[in-house]
Design a protein around this motif. Sequence first.
Motif, PDB file in Angstrom:
ATOM      1  N   VAL A 179      29.794  38.037  37.835  1.00 23.08           N
ATOM      2  CA  VAL A 179      29.210  38.851  36.709  1.00 23.08           C
ATOM      3  C   VAL A 179      30.220  38.782  35.333  1.00 23.08           C
ATOM      4  N   GLU A 180      29.745  38.438  34.156  1.00 27.54           N
ATOM      5  CA  GLU A 180      30.874  38.419  33.124  1.00 27.54           C
ATOM      6  C   GLU A 180      30.594  39.939  32.454  1.00 27.54           C
ATOM      7  N   LEU A 181      31.521  40.113  31.684  1.00 27.34           N
ATOM      8  CA  LEU A 181      32.054  41.547  31.157  1.00 27.34           C
ATOM      9  C   LEU A 181      30.555  41.959  30.119  1.00 27.34           C
ATOM     10  N   ASP A 182      30.040  41.048  29.468  1.00 26.74           N
ATOM     11  CA  ASP A 182      29.010  41.280  28.211  1.00 26.74           C
ATOM     12  C   ASP A 182      27.707  41.446  29.456  1.00 26.74           C
ATOM     13  N   GLU A 183      27.557  40.779  30.318  1.00 31.50           N
ATOM     14  CA  GLU A 183      26.638  40.941  31.233  1.00 31.50           C
ATOM     15  C   GLU A 183      26.696  42.495  32.074  1.00 31.50           C
ATOM     16  N   MET A 184      27.946  43.015  32.393  1.00 31.49           N
ATOM     17  CA  MET A 184      28.160  43.893  32.996  1.00 31.49           C
ATOM     18  C   MET A 184      27.796  45.352  32.088  1.00 31.49           C
ATOM     19  N   TRP A 185      27.981  45.124  30.977  1.00 33.70           N
ATOM     20  CA  TRP A 185      27.653  46.188  29.875  1.00 33.70           C
ATOM     21  C   TRP A 185      26.308  46.291  29.806  1.00 33.70           C
ATOM     22  N   GLU A 186      25.565  45.342  29.880  1.00 37.02           N
ATOM     23  CA  GLU A 186      24.278  45.231  29.692  1.00 37.02           C
ATOM     24  C   GLU A 186      23.492  45.966  30.945  1.00 37.02           C
ATOM     25  N   ILE A 187      23.913  45.494  32.118  1.00 34.73           N
ATOM     26  CA  ILE A 187      23.578  46.139  33.236  1.00 34.73           C
ATOM     27  C   ILE A 187      23.500  47.534  33.197  1.00 34.73           C
ATOM     28  N   GLU A 209      39.380  48.921  35.313  1.00 38.46           N
ATOM     29  CA  GLU A 209      39.234  49.711  34.134  1.00 38.46           C
ATOM     30  C   GLU A 209      37.741  49.474  33.645  1.00 38.46           C
ATOM     31  N   ASN A 210      37.182  48.570  33.317  1.00 40.56           N
ATOM     32  CA  ASN A 210      35.856  48.160  32.737  1.00 40.56           C
ATOM     33  C   ASN A 210      34.988  48.561  33.774  1.00 40.56           C
ATOM     34  N   ALA A 211      35.035  48.219  34.926  1.00 40.50           N
ATOM     35  CA  ALA A 211      34.085  48.797  36.110  1.00 40.50           C
ATOM     36  C   ALA A 211      33.724  50.369  35.955  1.00 40.50           C
ATOM     37  N   LEU A 212      35.117  50.995  36.213  1.00 38.23           N
ATOM     38  CA  LEU A 212      34.968  52.648  36.034  1.00 38.23           C
ATOM     39  C   LEU A 212      34.155  52.863  34.530  1.00 38.23           C
ATOM     40  N   GLY A 213      34.673  52.462  33.578  1.00 36.86           N
ATOM     41  CA  GLY A 213      34.254  52.873  32.362  1.00 36.86           C
ATOM     42  C   GLY A 213      32.691  52.536  32.146  1.00 36.86           C
ATOM     43  N   SER A 214      32.190  51.535  32.903  1.00 40.50           N
ATOM     44  CA  SER A 214      30.875  51.272  32.607  1.00 40.50           C
ATOM     45  C   SER A 214      30.026  52.003  33.435  1.00 40.50           C
ATOM     46  N   GLY A 215      30.392  52.783  34.290  1.00 36.76           N
ATOM     47  CA  GLY A 215      29.777  54.008  35.043  1.00 36.76           C
ATOM     48  C   GLY A 215      29.459  53.485  36.586  1.00 36.76           C
ATOM     49  N   PHE A 216      30.465  52.563  37.262  1.00 38.69           N
ATOM     50  CA  PHE A 216      30.071  52.216  38.538  1.00 38.69           C
ATOM     51  C   PHE A 216      30.068  53.581  39.600  1.00 38.69           C
ATOM     52  N   LYS A 217      29.076  53.957  40.059  1.00 36.14           N
ATOM     53  CA  LYS A 217      28.852  55.066  40.866  1.00 36.14           C
ATOM     54  C   LYS A 217      29.725  54.877  42.312  1.00 36.14           C
ATOM     55  N   SER A 218      29.727  53.770  42.779  1.00 35.29           N
ATOM     56  CA  SER A 218      30.345  53.632  44.047  1.00 35.29           C
ATOM     57  C   SER A 218      31.494  52.078  43.763  1.00 35.29           C
ATOM     58  N   ILE A 219      32.498  51.986  44.098  1.00 32.55           N
ATOM     59  CA  ILE A 219      33.440  50.986  44.205  1.00 32.55           C
ATOM     60  C   ILE A 219      33.188  50.640  45.678  1.00 32.55           C
ATOM     61  N   GLU A 220      33.060  49.537  46.149  1.00 29.18           N
ATOM     62  CA  GLU A 220      32.570  49.204  47.653  1.00 29.18           C
ATOM     63  C   GLU A 220      34.087  48.404  48.075  1.00 29.18           C
ATOM     64  N   HIS A 221      34.572  48.594  49.168  1.00 28.70           N
ATOM     65  CA  HIS A 221      35.787  47.987  49.758  1.00 28.70           C
ATOM     66  C   HIS A 221      37.178  48.355  49.101  1.00 28.70           C
ATOM     67  N   LEU A 222      37.089  49.315  48.084  1.00 26.37           N
ATOM     68  CA  LEU A 222      38.089  49.724  47.307  1.00 26.37           C
ATOM     69  C   LEU A 222      38.520  48.705  46.203  1.00 26.37           C
ATOM     70  N   GLY A 224      38.971  45.656  43.417  1.00 28.19           N
ATOM     71  CA  GLY A 224      39.568  45.801  41.949  1.00 28.19           C
ATOM     72  C   GLY A 224      40.650  46.618  41.662  1.00 28.19           C
ATOM     73  N   TYR A 225      40.947  47.428  42.700  1.00 24.59           N
ATOM     74  CA  TYR A 225      42.092  48.142  42.447  1.00 24.59           C
ATOM     75  C   TYR A 225      43.573  47.460  42.326  1.00 24.59           C
ATOM     76  N   MET A 226      43.866  46.512  43.507  1.00 27.60           N
ATOM     77  CA  MET A 226      44.907  45.909  43.735  1.00 27.60           C
ATOM     78  C   MET A 226      45.064  44.943  42.524  1.00 27.60           C
ATOM     79  N   GLU A 227      44.136  44.250  42.159  1.00 25.85           N
ATOM     80  CA  GLU A 227      44.090  43.418  41.003  1.00 25.85           C
ATOM     81  C   GLU A 227      44.564  44.365  39.682  1.00 25.85           C
ATOM     82  N   GLY A 228      44.102  45.310  39.611  1.00 25.94           N
ATOM     83  CA  GLY A 228      44.237  46.181  38.494  1.00 25.94           C
ATOM     84  C   GLY A 228      45.722  46.664  38.339  1.00 25.94           C
ATOM     85  N   LEU A 229      46.488  46.618  39.483  1.00 26.05           N
ATOM     86  CA  LEU A 229      47.769  46.747  39.765  1.00 26.05           C
ATOM     87  C   LEU A 229      48.873  45.704  39.660  1.00 26.05           C
ATOM     88  N   LEU A 230      48.308  44.543  39.443  1.00 30.40           N
ATOM     89  CA  LEU A 230      49.232  43.516  39.259  1.00 30.40           C
ATOM     90  C   LEU A 230      49.813  43.339  37.787  1.00 30.40           C
TER      91      LEU A 230
END
Length: 455
Positions: A179-187, A209-222, A224-230
């Motif tokens: 899913v692209e970022l503009d699609e995620m915001w619309e979802i 960060e965008n996933a959290l900011g968009s309002g993900f109620k749950s993050i599956e499998h943890l 995105g966090y590792m990628e956010g720490l690179l």
Amino acid sequence: MRFTLTPLLLAIFSALAVQAQDLLVTNVHVVSMENDQVLKDQAIYVSEGKIQKIIPLTAQTPRMSADQVIDGNGAYVFPGLAEFHAHLPVADDGSTQLQEESMWLYLANGVLRIRSMLGHPSHLDLRSRVQSGETEGPRVFISGPSFNANSVSSPEQAAQMVRDQKDAGYDHLKIHPGVELDEMWEIANTAKEVGIPFGGHVPLAVGIENALGSGFKSIEHLDGYMEGLLPEDFEIDPTTSGPFNLKLVDKVEMEKISALIQKTLDQSTYMAPTLTLFDRYFGYVPADEFRMAPEMKYLPGPLIQQWVNSKKQLERAGMLDREFVEPYLAFRNQLFMELHRAGVPMIMASDSPQVFNVPGFSIHHEIELMSKAGMSNYEILKTGSVEPANYMNAEADWGMIKEGMLADFVMVTDNPLENLKTMQKPLGVMMEGKWYDQVRLQAELDRIEKNHERK
């Protein structure tokens, strides 16, 4: 024992006696999950599918009766567990056998709520049949079909897909990679507009960060966090980074974790860790060892072989060598516990049935791994009871053993706050006031095993 009726208890039982099909569970210790204390020597009066009274057994307690009396003989009861990352079988050919077998596999393991995370119209029908009592099983929450690179073609189409899934009656939206970022915001915007929660994987183009900011109620499998720490300037090459980029764990900058945790807390996002998926699918233990696990007999042989082939393909490619996997699993455990200790809510999830995770049984593998990572027994039980109810905004109805709540609980021999393994062998399960004893549960397991006997 024989007791005398006090006026108050006489009034209570006179009122309750007029209700049909009542049950009395007596001589039990109650792990209510209102706190970490055990209510010793109790009786639970159930009518109309709900817990009407929890009654201490003392010398003044009257002798009680009901349509059905279940003597716990000193057993413990706790709220039924949840599997909040399940994948129900699809009934494309009209056969619902595997769906119904999954329901029994969950019940026999004390799992009374599931959130199925890859929806199909046949799942909506299954949910209706379970709710009506036509099919027996845990209560089911269904996500819609996946939002991914193949199903989403534009922001406008993604928004319509959200509306269509809401109108179809799905409970949740599932986000997958691509899913692209503009699609995620619309979802996200459309989901909030129509009132349906969403969560799942964190697409690379979206980022944690965008996933959290968009309002993900749950993050599956943890995810995105590792990628956010690179490092910010690091470019991921998916052809060499391994599943979930596990080969990049040595590039992680843990000093960034505090900011990510704070954003997670600010957004009230839940985690569905699925530790057992990574231990079994992406771990270094060979496929041939897991294929021999005793619970594999409850699933079709071709499915087990498919799992073996999938894991062996990664093994042959060198993706699951211990030198890569061991540090990655250690990182995931560290991340899991740092999020937990900071107060990020966790929901019990094992990703069943996925590679070597059999419905119901895999929840106990998840429990064992949460314990090994450092989570207390009480907090583990919260992930399977209180937190899933909070997630579904149903904390007034289930998640605890409490007067007025649905009569959903599991009876076991020992105190699960002291012995987690006792939950692997329920003496019985109460599902909205219907009692399934150990004999019935074992008979269903035996039937399912026979259905899948290896020729």
